[in-house]
Design a protein around this motif. Structure first.
Motif, PDB file in Angstrom:
ATOM      1  N   PRO A  27     -14.450   1.443   7.447  1.00 40.95           N
ATOM      2  CA  PRO A  27     -13.302   0.544   7.593  1.00 40.95           C
ATOM      3  C   PRO A  27     -12.194   1.193   8.416  1.00 40.95           C
ATOM      4  N   ARG A  28     -11.307   0.388   8.942  1.00 43.21           N
ATOM      5  CA  ARG A  28     -10.121   0.906   9.616  1.00 43.21           C
ATOM      6  C   ARG A  28      -9.095   1.240   8.531  1.00 43.21           C
ATOM      7  N   LEU A  29      -8.730   2.492   8.405  1.00 44.36           N
ATOM      8  CA  LEU A  29      -7.872   2.941   7.313  1.00 44.36           C
ATOM      9  C   LEU A  29      -6.395   2.738   7.644  1.00 44.36           C
ATOM     10  N   ARG A  30      -5.630   2.400   6.621  1.00 42.86           N
ATOM     11  CA  ARG A  30      -4.174   2.278   6.768  1.00 42.86           C
ATOM     12  C   ARG A  30      -3.553   3.648   6.606  1.00 42.86           C
ATOM     13  N   ARG A  31      -2.993   4.168   7.705  1.00 44.71           N
ATOM     14  CA  ARG A  31      -2.313   5.461   7.669  1.00 44.71           C
ATOM     15  C   ARG A  31      -0.811   5.264   7.850  1.00 44.71           C
ATOM     16  N   ASP A  36       7.248   2.318   7.935  1.00 44.42           N
ATOM     17  CA  ASP A  36       6.378   1.375   7.229  1.00 44.42           C
ATOM     18  C   ASP A  36       6.913   1.104   5.825  1.00 44.42           C
ATOM     19  N   PRO A  37       6.712  -0.118   5.313  1.00 43.46           N
ATOM     20  CA  PRO A  37       6.974  -0.325   3.883  1.00 43.46           C
ATOM     21  C   PRO A  37       5.975   0.475   3.072  1.00 43.46           C
ATOM     22  N   LEU A  38       6.304   0.748   1.817  1.00 43.17           N
ATOM     23  CA  LEU A  38       5.417   1.537   0.976  1.00 43.17           C
ATOM     24  C   LEU A  38       4.047   0.887   0.865  1.00 43.17           C
ATOM     25  N   VAL A  39       4.022  -0.429   0.667  1.00 43.31           N
ATOM     26  CA  VAL A  39       2.774  -1.187   0.603  1.00 43.31           C
ATOM     27  C   VAL A  39       2.946  -2.468   1.414  1.00 43.31           C
ATOM     28  N   PRO A  40       1.852  -3.000   1.958  1.00 44.01           N
ATOM     29  CA  PRO A  40       1.954  -4.187   2.813  1.00 44.01           C
ATOM     30  C   PRO A  40       1.857  -5.513   2.073  1.00 44.01           C
ATOM     31  N   GLY A  41       2.102  -5.508   0.764  1.00 46.19           N
ATOM     32  CA  GLY A  41       2.011  -6.746   0.001  1.00 46.19           C
ATOM     33  C   GLY A  41       2.402  -6.507  -1.445  1.00 46.19           C
ATOM     34  N   PRO A  42       2.270  -7.522  -2.292  1.00 44.97           N
ATOM     35  CA  PRO A  42       2.648  -7.369  -3.702  1.00 44.97           C
ATOM     36  C   PRO A  42       1.698  -6.455  -4.460  1.00 44.97           C
ATOM     37  N   VAL A  43       2.181  -5.933  -5.574  1.00 45.40           N
ATOM     38  CA  VAL A  43       1.404  -5.045  -6.437  1.00 45.40           C
ATOM     39  C   VAL A  43       1.271  -5.692  -7.803  1.00 45.40           C
ATOM     40  N   LEU A  44       0.050  -5.761  -8.318  1.00 47.58           N
ATOM     41  CA  LEU A  44      -0.193  -6.293  -9.654  1.00 47.58           C
ATOM     42  C   LEU A  44      -0.135  -5.138 -10.644  1.00 47.58           C
ATOM     43  N   LEU A  45       0.769  -5.232 -11.619  1.00 44.77           N
ATOM     44  CA  LEU A  45       0.984  -4.167 -12.599  1.00 44.77           C
ATOM     45  C   LEU A  45       0.563  -4.642 -13.977  1.00 44.77           C
ATOM     46  N   PRO A 113      -7.484  -5.119   2.444  1.00 46.77           N
ATOM     47  CA  PRO A 113      -8.123  -3.929   3.011  1.00 46.77           C
ATOM     48  C   PRO A 113      -7.202  -2.716   2.904  1.00 46.77           C
ATOM     49  N   SER A 114      -7.792  -1.560   2.652  1.00 46.32           N
ATOM     50  CA  SER A 114      -7.038  -0.320   2.406  1.00 46.32           C
ATOM     51  C   SER A 114      -6.093  -0.475   1.226  1.00 46.32           C
ATOM     52  N   GLY A 115      -6.495  -1.272   0.243  1.00 47.52           N
ATOM     53  CA  GLY A 115      -5.707  -1.425  -0.974  1.00 47.52           C
ATOM     54  C   GLY A 115      -5.766  -0.171  -1.832  1.00 47.52           C
ATOM     55  N   ARG A 116      -4.958  -0.159  -2.862  1.00 50.58           N
ATOM     56  CA  ARG A 116      -4.855   1.000  -3.739  1.00 50.58           C
ATOM     57  C   ARG A 116      -5.077   0.591  -5.199  1.00 50.58           C
ATOM     58  N   GLU A 174       7.148   9.545  -9.749  1.00 52.54           N
ATOM     59  CA  GLU A 174       7.570   8.707  -8.626  1.00 52.54           C
ATOM     60  C   GLU A 174       7.013   9.236  -7.308  1.00 52.54           C
ATOM     61  N   SER A 175       7.110  10.539  -7.086  1.00 52.25           N
ATOM     62  CA  SER A 175       6.591  11.085  -5.824  1.00 52.25           C
ATOM     63  C   SER A 175       5.087  10.848  -5.707  1.00 52.25           C
ATOM     64  N   THR A 176       4.391  10.960  -6.832  1.00 52.54           N
ATOM     65  CA  THR A 176       2.938  10.763  -6.827  1.00 52.54           C
ATOM     66  C   THR A 176       2.581   9.310  -6.547  1.00 52.54           C
ATOM     67  N   LEU A 177       3.277   8.384  -7.180  1.00 48.40           N
ATOM     68  CA  LEU A 177       3.009   6.970  -6.930  1.00 48.40           C
ATOM     69  C   LEU A 177       3.337   6.600  -5.485  1.00 48.40           C
ATOM     70  N   ARG A 178       4.432   7.129  -4.965  1.00 49.97           N
ATOM     71  CA  ARG A 178       4.791   6.845  -3.569  1.00 49.97           C
ATOM     72  C   ARG A 178       3.716   7.360  -2.616  1.00 49.97           C
ATOM     73  N   PHE A 179       3.201   8.557  -2.878  1.00 44.40           N
ATOM     74  CA  PHE A 179       2.149   9.095  -2.031  1.00 44.40           C
ATOM     75  C   PHE A 179       0.875   8.263  -2.131  1.00 44.40           C
ATOM     76  N   LEU A 180       0.433   7.994  -3.341  1.00 41.98           N
ATOM     77  CA  LEU A 180      -0.851   7.315  -3.525  1.00 41.98           C
ATOM     78  C   LEU A 180      -0.832   5.868  -3.057  1.00 41.98           C
ATOM     79  N   LEU A 181       0.307   5.201  -3.148  1.00 38.31           N
ATOM     80  CA  LEU A 181       0.386   3.814  -2.691  1.00 38.31           C
ATOM     81  C   LEU A 181       0.509   3.712  -1.176  1.00 38.31           C
ATOM     82  N   SER A 182       1.019   4.737  -0.539  1.00 36.37           N
ATOM     83  CA  SER A 182       1.333   4.673   0.887  1.00 36.37           C
ATOM     84  C   SER A 182       0.110   4.973   1.745  1.00 36.37           C
ATOM     85  N   GLY A 183       0.301   4.826   3.053  1.00 39.83           N
ATOM     86  CA  GLY A 183      -0.748   5.185   3.998  1.00 39.83           C
ATOM     87  C   GLY A 183      -0.971   6.674   4.115  1.00 39.83           C
TER      88      GLY A 183
END
Length: 452
Positions: A27-31, A36-45, A113-116, A174-183
């Motif tokens: 797949p083409r990966l989101r880097r 860039d916004p942290l994520v390109p769409g809504p997050v289901l929690l 695509p490239s979801g988390r 917070e730093s971990t979530l920001r890293f893992l959610l981002s490209g």
């Protein structure tokens, strides 16, 4: 180095052929790109009953500008999400693992695509009963399997968060979530990350999380080291780029490009640690982050390997790190809140034919992290390692074609990683906000099947 197969797959003819023959589909990966916004769409929690981290996770993601959706209120059958995040800390018995199925089953095809996928749990060693520890350990099987099933560049991680939470814990969560959610985490999947108690400081600007930090990068002239220097400088660091004198020209190009400084030094020289320490003390008065990236290979099967090949690899890849750490720590040049990040390898986890010297040195790096992390915790210094898998560099370009293709395809992403993927992961571990993340070995391998 170009992955011609991956490029072909992105073409119309290539996609049709891959689908018809069931071939690997990279797949083409989101880097990450600055801005860039942290994520390109809504997050289901979602959260388990009595989950203890749902509230802080909600606050963290809301503050980060993420649009959160509640599963109970999500009625749109066609909704697509950038990430699925689940607080599993309330699961205390294996019978309650059904809650995970109830959350993830309806959403298995809802990720972009490239979801988390991120599951937050409690370290089994801190659980109040054997049943709770059993259920929490089961989360590893869930996340590793999701990483292999969902495809399309989706990553899946498990984050164990200590019960003894303090402000440093929540900052590092917070730093971990920001890293893992981002490209930034494009090529990191199937990992278990532990967030404990510790010293951590949130940045004034999350787009420049290393502002004001002095960072040493060894082996900085080329490949992963050069990518490291660029990423850390982009994030605000003042980079001290180090490499051997023979690489001086390339090193100067990197240092000039990022506005850093260059140090030509052979780390295996007897006086190298003291010379380096004196340079850092004279020029900067300290070094906030030490990144041990310098490494060599001298491949040959053990029965055919001469002693010089063995000695040189162990000395550069492992012993030099120990000597440098000893001097910098003895002279208190790494302050409270400092970071040590070492580059290991999946060869140090799984072994590799023809690389007994290299695998030994890289397994030793993991041992260094295991032993130093608890010893330095009281000084507020974190110690972690990254373990790259197949990364597209001039070194992997020399691997025979068949082995090179196997390295690229035998992971959940069906492709090799890029030097920037390793650099982004080290950057996150170097952030002042990541201080409660210590004693971890994070694989940057696209969830390689080797050693899994």
């Amino acid at each position: 180095m170009t992955d011609r197969y991956a490029s072909f797959v992105q073409s119309g003819a290539g996609r049709a052929l891959v689908k018809r023959l069931g071939l690997p589909d990279p797949p083409r990966l989101r880097r990450h790109t600055p801005g860039d916004p942290l994520v390109p769409g809504p997050v289901l929690l979602g959260t388990s009953a009595d989950g203890r981290l749902a509230e802080p996770v909600t606050k963290i993601l809301t503050f980060a500008g993420v649009e959160l959706r509640d599963p109970a209120a999500a009625t749109d059958a066609g909704a697509r999400y950038a990430a699925l995040v689940y607080d599993a800390t309330g699961i205390t018995d294996s019978t309650e693992l059904r809650q995970l199925y109830d959350f993830f089953h309806p959403q298995a095809r809802a990720l972009l695509p490239s979801g988390r996928v991120i599951v937050v749990g409690t370290p089994p060693a801190e659980c109040g009963s054997p049943r709770e520890a059993t259920a929490q350990r089961a989360l590893e099987g869930l996340t590793r399997s999701i990483g292999k099933e969902f495809g399309r560049g989706v990553t899946a991680q498990l984050v164990y968060v200590t019960k003894a939470a303090d402000p440093g814990t929540l900052t590092s969560l917070e730093s971990t979530l920001r890293f893992l959610l981002s490209g930034r985490s494009a090529y990191v999947s199937g990992q278990v990350i532990r967030v404990g108690a510790g010293t951590a400081q949130p940045p004034a600007d999350w787009d420049r999380p290393l502002d004001g930090q002095v960072v040493l990068v060894t082996g900085a002239a080329r490949g992963i080291g050069a990518a490291l220097a660029r990423v850390l400088a982009r994030d605000g660091a003042q980079v001290v780029a180090l490499d051997i004198p023979a690489a001086g020209d390339a090193l100067a190009v990197v240092a000039n490009e990022i506005g850093g400084s260059a140090v030509q030094l052979d780390l295996t020289a007897p006086d190298a640690p003291t010379r380096l320490a004196q340079h850092l003390a004279d020029r900067h008065g300290r070094v906030d982050v030490v990144v041990h990236n310098a490494g060599i290979t001298r491949d040959r099967t053990l029965g055919r390997m001469d002693a010089d090949r063995w000695d040189s690899v162990i000395d550069v890849n492992l012993s030099s790190q120990e000597r440098i750490n000893d001097v910098l720590l003895e002279r208190a040049l790494i302050p409270t809140g400092g970071r040590i990040v070492s580059v290991s390898s999946i060869a140090g986890i799984a072994g590799n034919r023809g690389q007994t010297n290299y695998a030994t040195s890289k397994a030793g790096v993991i041992g260094l992290v295991d032993s130093l992390a608890p010893a330095l915790r009281d000084r507020g210094i974190s110690v972690n390692a990254v373990a790259p898998g197949f990364i597209e560099t001039r070194l992997t370009a020399r691997i025979p074609l068949t082995l090179r293709e196997a390295g690229r395809r035998m992971n959940s992403m069906s492709q090799g990683g890029l030097p920037v993927d390793v650099a982004e992961t080290i950057g996150w571990l170097a952030w002042p906000a990541s201080g409660a993340v210590t004693g971890n070995v994070v694989r940057v391998c696209g969830q390689s099947l080797l050693g899994a």
